[in-house]
Design an enzyme around this catalytic site. Structure first.
Site, PDB file in Angstrom:
ATOM      1  N   TYR A  37     -28.285  -3.299 -22.589  1.00 21.65           N
ATOM      2  CA  TYR A  37     -28.193  -1.909 -22.112  1.00 21.65           C
ATOM      3  C   TYR A  37     -29.585  -1.287 -22.162  1.00 21.65           C
ATOM      4  O   TYR A  37     -30.553  -1.916 -21.747  1.00 21.65           O
ATOM      5  CB  TYR A  37     -27.152  -1.152 -22.952  1.00 21.65           C
ATOM      6  N   LYS A  92      -1.937 -11.776 -11.441  1.00 17.65           N
ATOM      7  CA  LYS A  92      -2.781 -12.386 -10.414  1.00 17.65           C
ATOM      8  C   LYS A  92      -4.155 -12.710 -10.999  1.00 17.65           C
ATOM      9  O   LYS A  92      -4.737 -13.778 -10.726  1.00 17.65           O
ATOM     10  CB  LYS A  92      -2.936 -11.415  -9.243  1.00 17.65           C
ATOM     11  N   ASP A 160      -0.309 -12.235   0.502  1.00 15.62           N
ATOM     12  CA  ASP A 160       1.092 -12.234   0.942  1.00 15.62           C
ATOM     13  C   ASP A 160       1.217 -12.714   2.384  1.00 15.62           C
ATOM     14  O   ASP A 160       2.234 -13.310   2.751  1.00 15.62           O
ATOM     15  CB  ASP A 160       1.684 -10.824   0.807  1.00 15.62           C
ATOM     16  N   GLY A 194       8.477 -10.835   9.142  1.00 11.94           N
ATOM     17  CA  GLY A 194       7.601  -9.930   8.405  1.00 11.94           C
ATOM     18  C   GLY A 194       6.168 -10.417   8.403  1.00 11.94           C
ATOM     19  O   GLY A 194       5.791 -11.343   9.139  1.00 11.94           O
ATOM     20  N   ASN A 287      12.872 -16.166  -1.970  1.00 16.76           N
ATOM     21  CA  ASN A 287      12.932 -16.253  -3.427  1.00 16.76           C
ATOM     22  C   ASN A 287      13.725 -15.082  -3.994  1.00 16.76           C
ATOM     23  O   ASN A 287      13.600 -13.953  -3.496  1.00 16.76           O
ATOM     24  CB  ASN A 287      11.513 -16.242  -4.012  1.00 16.76           C
TER      25      ASN A 287
END
Length: 752
Positions: A37, A92, A160, A194, A287
Site C-alpha cells: 500500500y 460460480k 446460460d 428460450g 433439470n
C-alpha cells in the site's frame, strides 16, 4: 437432514458463504505493507496511468472475472432478485477457482432495465479481465450480451446461453460419430425456444448442422414460417422458423435423428422416441426432471439410443462446468478482447476428442468405479477430469490467436506446462522429467503385463513418446484386453510361454546357483514370475528399465531385481525415495521403503543417491539428516549415526551439495530456526532432501505430510540400483505408472 437442510448448514457455517479474499504477496513486515500500500503502491499506479495495458502486469486483472447477475432467471427458481441470487454467483466463483484457478468477484445488481445493467457492467470494465453474465432472463440476455460484447474490450460470455450449447455440441459430435451419421445430414428437433435453445441451435450450425434441418418447438408447437409472419414469435425465435405444416413436438420428432430438450420434464413419451430415425440421439436436458427419463428412453427401442441429460446420476451429463472455466482460462491468458465463435467451437471439439481417450483412474473412482470408455454411455468427459484444463484452455487460446481476438501471443507448449503448474507442484515437477524422457525414450519392461492398468499405462507411455514399453505376459490375453479397452495401439509383448528364453533361465541359474536355485527352478521362475523375467531382461540389456510391484507386497517385488540386477558398482544399498510437493515447496523423503534400521554407512549412501535423484527433477539438493536432537544436544548411538554420516558427507569431495545433521525436522525446514538459532549450519536455506534415521520414521513422516500436510506424493522411486528399477505400490493408478516410467527413462539416460 435432507439436501436442503444440509445446504443451509453448509452455507451458514462460519465464515458464511463459500468464498474469501486472500493475499498473494508477503504482508508480514512494515516493508511488506509499504510495498503493498502506501507509499510503494504509487509506482505501479503511475505505470498503469501511462499505459493501461500494464494493469495486466501489476494487478490481478488478468486472472479476475466478474460474475454479473440481476437474479431474473436463477436456475429453476425464476426471478428471485439480485440478493437471493448471491449464493449461486458465489458458487460460480467456486467452480472458476476449483477447475481453472480463476479468481472471481460476484456482482449482484438490483436492476431490471437492460440499459442500466449494461451501463453498470461497462463501468466495471477496468476491474476485470472478463465478464461472465449469469441468470439473466430472455430475451433481455441477448441484448445485454451483444451490446457488452460490442462495447467492452474484454471477453463477455453469457453461460446460460452458450455453456449448454458448447457442451452438448461436443456430445453431438461424438454421438453422431458413434451413430455413423454426418453432422450435415442430421435432422435436429429442439423442445424449447428460450435463450439456451436458440444459442444451442446457432452453435450446432457452427459445428456443421444445416440450419434448414433444425426444427424448433416452443409451448405452442413448431415454430413455422406462418407463425413468424403473423408475429407470433419474437425476433430470436424467427431465426429458426421453418416452412412446415403446423404441429406439435410429437409431429416434429417423427423421423428426426436428434432431440434436444431444453424445456420441461416429462413431456416426451416412449412412442415419440419410437417415431425417430434409427439410432436416435436424445439430449433431454431439462433439470431436475428431463423431458424423458434415461431408462424410459433406452427401453423405448431395440437399437442404440444415445442419451444425455443434465443430471449427474446418469451417463453423459451435459454440465456447463466443462466449458466456462476453461474458456475463460484460455481467453484470459492471451488477453482476448472477446469470446468468439471460433473459440467456442475449439472448446467443443477439444472436449469431443478428449472423450475418445483413455480415462484416468481417479476419474473412474470418482464415479463409482464404473467403466468409462468411449461409446453410447460416454460421449463427453467428466467434469473432474483434470485433463480438461490442458486440452480446452490451449485450444481456446489458439483459436483466439488465429482469429485475431488475442492481444498477446503465447507458446502453446509452454502454456500447457504453465497450466499443469496451476493444478499442483507435482505436475510441474513431473513435466520436467517427462520432457527429459521424451527427448530420448528408452525400453521399459512392465512386469504384470496382463494387468489392465499396466496395459493402459503402456498405451499412454507409447502415445506420449515417454518410452518404448514392453509388456511381459500372455500375448493373446494382453492384446484382447487392449482391444476390449478400445486402445488403438500395437503393444510390444514379451511372452515367456512363446519366445525362446532358455538363455534367461541359464543366466538366472548362473547368478543364483550358489543361492540354492537349480536350473529347473530357474526355468520355472522365468516361465511363471514376470519379476524374475523382467529383471533378467534388463540385466541382459534387452530392456533399459523395469517397473513392477502393482500386485505384490513391496519386499517380494523388490527381491528379484535385487537378486538379479543388484546395486550399482559404487553402491552397497538401495533406498526408496518419495518426492512430496506442496504449493511452493518440493522435498525428497528417504528412506521410506527399503532399509529398516540403517547405520551411518547406509545413511551416507542414501543421502548421496537422493541428491542425485533431486537433480533429475532440476532441484539442487540441500540435505538434512534428521533425528530428535539438534547438532549433539542429545548424545547416544541413535543420534550419533546421522551425525557421523553428515560429517563424512561434508568431508567427501564428490558431494557437491550442502549437507548437515543431525537435526530436528523443524530445524531442517523452517528458515527462521535454521538461520536464527543455528546460523553455523552448512545449510543456508531450508533442506529439500530429508534423510530419516530409520524406515519406520521415514514411512510415518511421508504419510503424515501427505495426509495432513496436503502434500502430493510421487514414488517410491528406487535409487542405488545398477540398472533402473522402480517398484510400484499396490493399488497405484495408471498415472503413477506413467510417472515412474518417465523417471526410469531419465535414470537410463543418466546411466549411458
Amino acid at each position: 437432514m435432507g439436501l436442503d437442510e444440509d445446504s443451509l448448514e453448509y452455507h451458514r457455517t462460519d465464515p458464511p458463504g463459500k468464498i474469501e479474499i486472500s493475499t498473494t504477496k508477503p504482508t508480514n513486515t512494515q516493508r511488506d505493507l509499504s510495498l503493498a500500500y502506501s507509499p510503494g503502491v504509487a509506482a505501479p499506479c503511475m505505470e498503469i496511468a501511462d499505459d493501461e495495458a500494464d494493469s495486466y502486469t501489476y494487478t490481478a486483472k488478468g486472472n479476475l472475472v466478474g460474475v454479473v447477475s440481476n437474479g431474473s432467471a436463477v436456475l429453476g427458481l425464476g426471478d428471485i432478485g439480485a440478493a437471493a441470487s448471491k449464493p449461486v454467483m458465489e458458487g460460480k466463483g467456486v467452480l472458476f477457482k476449483r477447475f481453472a484457478d480463476i479468481d472471481v468477484f460476484d456482482i449482484e445488481l438490483d436492476e431490471a432495465d437492460p440499459e442500466e445493467l449494461i451501463t453498470a457492467t461497462k463501468m466495471m470494465g477496468p476491474t476485470f479481465g472478463g465478464i461472465n453474465l449469469e441468470d439473466i432472463k430472455a430475451p433481455e440476455c441477448f441484448t445485454i450480451e451483444e451490446r457488452l460484447g460490442e462495447e467492452m474490450d474484454i471477453p463477455v460470455f453469457h453461460d446460460d446461453q452458450h455453456g449448454t450449447a458448447i457442451i452438448s455440441g461436443a456430445a453431438l459430435v461424438n454421438a453422431a460419430d458413434i451413430a455413423g451419421k454426418a453432422l450435415e445430414d442430421l435432422e435436429v428437433v429442439f423442445s424449447g425456444a428460450g435463450a439456451s435453445a436458440i444459442a444451442t441451435a446457432r452453435f450446432y450450425v457452427s459445428l456443421g448442422v444445416r440450419r434448414e434441418n433444425i426444427t424448433m418447438c416452443d409451448s405452442s408447437g413448431i415454430i413455422t414460417a406462418r407463425r413468424a409472419e403473423a408475429g407470433d414469435v419474437n425476433e430470436y425465435k424467427q431465426e429458426f422458423a421453418r416452412d412446415l405444416p403446423e404441429g406439435d413436438l410429437a409431429d416434429a420428432m417423427e423421423g428426426a435423428d436428434v432431440l434436444v430438450g431444453l424445456s420441461a420434464g416429462g413431456i416426451v413419451s416412449q412412442e415419440m422416441v419410437r417415431s425417430m430415425n434409427e439410432d436416435p440421439i436424445i439430449f433431454a436436458m431439462a433439470n431436475p426432471d428431463p423431458e424423458i427419463g434415461y431408462e424410459e428412453a433406452k427401453a423405448a427401442r431395440d437399437d442404440t439410443v444415445i442419451m444425455a441429460t443434465g443430471r449427474s446420476d446418469y451417463p453423459n451429463q451435459v454440465n456447463n462446468v466443462l466449458g466456462f472455466p476453461f474458456i475463460f482460462r484460455g481467453a484470459l491468458d492471451v488477453r482476448a478482447t472477446e469470446i468468439n465463435e471460433e473459440m467456442k467451437v475449439a472448446c467443443a471439439r477439444a472436449l469431443a476428442q478428449l472423450a475418445r481417450e483413455d480415462v484416468p483412474d481417479a476419474v473412474v473412482k470418482a464415479y463409482g468405479d464404473e467403466p468409462l470408455q468411449y461409446g453410447p454411455d460416454y460421449i463427453i468427459p467428466k467434469p473432474v477430469d483434470p485433463r480438461v484444463l490442458f486440452r480446452v484452455a490451449p485450444a481456446v487460446a489458439e483459436a483466439a490467436m488465429e482469429s485475431g481476438a488475442a492481444r498477446t501471443e503465447i507458446d502453446l507448449e509452454e502454456y500447457e506446462e504453465q497450466l499443469e503448474a496451476r493444478l499442483g507442484k507435482s505436475r510441474e515437477m513431473m513435466r520436467v522429467v517427462l520432457n527429459k524422457a521424451k527427448s530420448d525414450p528408452k525400453r521399459v519392461a512392465l512386469a504384470e503385463g496382463e494387468n489392465e492398468k499396466m496395459i493402459r499405462a503402456a498405451y499412454q507411455i507409447q502415445e506420449q513418446g515417454i518410452a518404448m514399453p514392453i509388456l511381459i505376459g500372455d500375448e493373446s490375453e494382453i492384446r484382447q484386453t487392449a482391444a476390449n479397452l478400445g486402445l488403438d495401439f500395437e503393444p510390444q509383448v514379451a511372452d515367456p510361454a512363446v519366445g525362446d528364453y532358455e538363455a534367461y533361465a541359464d543366466r538366472l541359474h548362473e547368478l543364483r546357483q550358489r543361492k540354492g536355485i537349480t536350473r529347473t527352478e530357474a526355468g520355472e521362475l522365468i516361465a511363471t514370475d514376470s519379476n524374475y523375467f523382467g529383471s533378467v531382461m534388463v540385466e541382459q540389456g534387452d530392456a533399459d528399465a523395469l517397473l513392477t510391484g502393482l500386485s505384490y507386497h513391496y519386499p517380494s517385488a523388490l527381491r528379484p531385481p535385487l537378486q538379479v540386477i543388484g546395486t550399482a558398482d559404487d553402491v552397497d544399498y538401495a533406498a526408496g525415495v518419495y518426492m512430496l510437493t506442496f504449493k511452493n515447496r518440493v522435498i525428497f523423503i528417504a528412506d521410506a521403503t527399503v532399509n529398516q534400521n540403517p547405520d551411518a554407512d547406509v545413511l551416507e549412501e542414501v543421502t548421496k543417491q537422493t541428491g542425485k535423484l533431486a537433480r533429475r527433477f532440476n532441484v539442487e539438493p540441500r540435505a538434512a539428516l534428521l533425528s530428535y536432537s539438534n547438532f549433539g544436544s542429545v548424545n547416544n548411538e541413535g543420534t550419533r549415526k546421522p551425525r557421523r554420516a553428515a560429517a563424512r558427507l561434508q568431508d567427501d569431495p564428490e558431494v557437491d551439495f550442502p549437507v548437515d545433521g543431525e537435526m530436528q525436522a523443524d530445524t531442517a525446514v523452517v528458515e527462521e530456526i535454521l538461520e536464527g538459532t543455528y546460523g553455523f549450519s552448512e545449510l543456508e536455506e531450508p533442506a529439500n532432501v530429508l534423510v530419516f534415521p530409520n524406515l519406520e520414521a521415514g514411512n510415518i513422516g511421508y504419510k503424515l505430510l501427505q495426509r495432513l500436510g496436503g502434500a502430493e506424493a510421487i514414488g517410491p522411486m528406487l535409487v542405488g540400483m545398477d540398472e533402473p528399477v522402480h517398484v510400484l505400490q499396490r493399488g497405484d493408478e495408471v498415472k503413477d505408472i506413467v510417472n515412474l516410467a518417465g523417471v526410469a527413462v531419465v535414470d537410463a539416460q543418466q546411466d549411458e
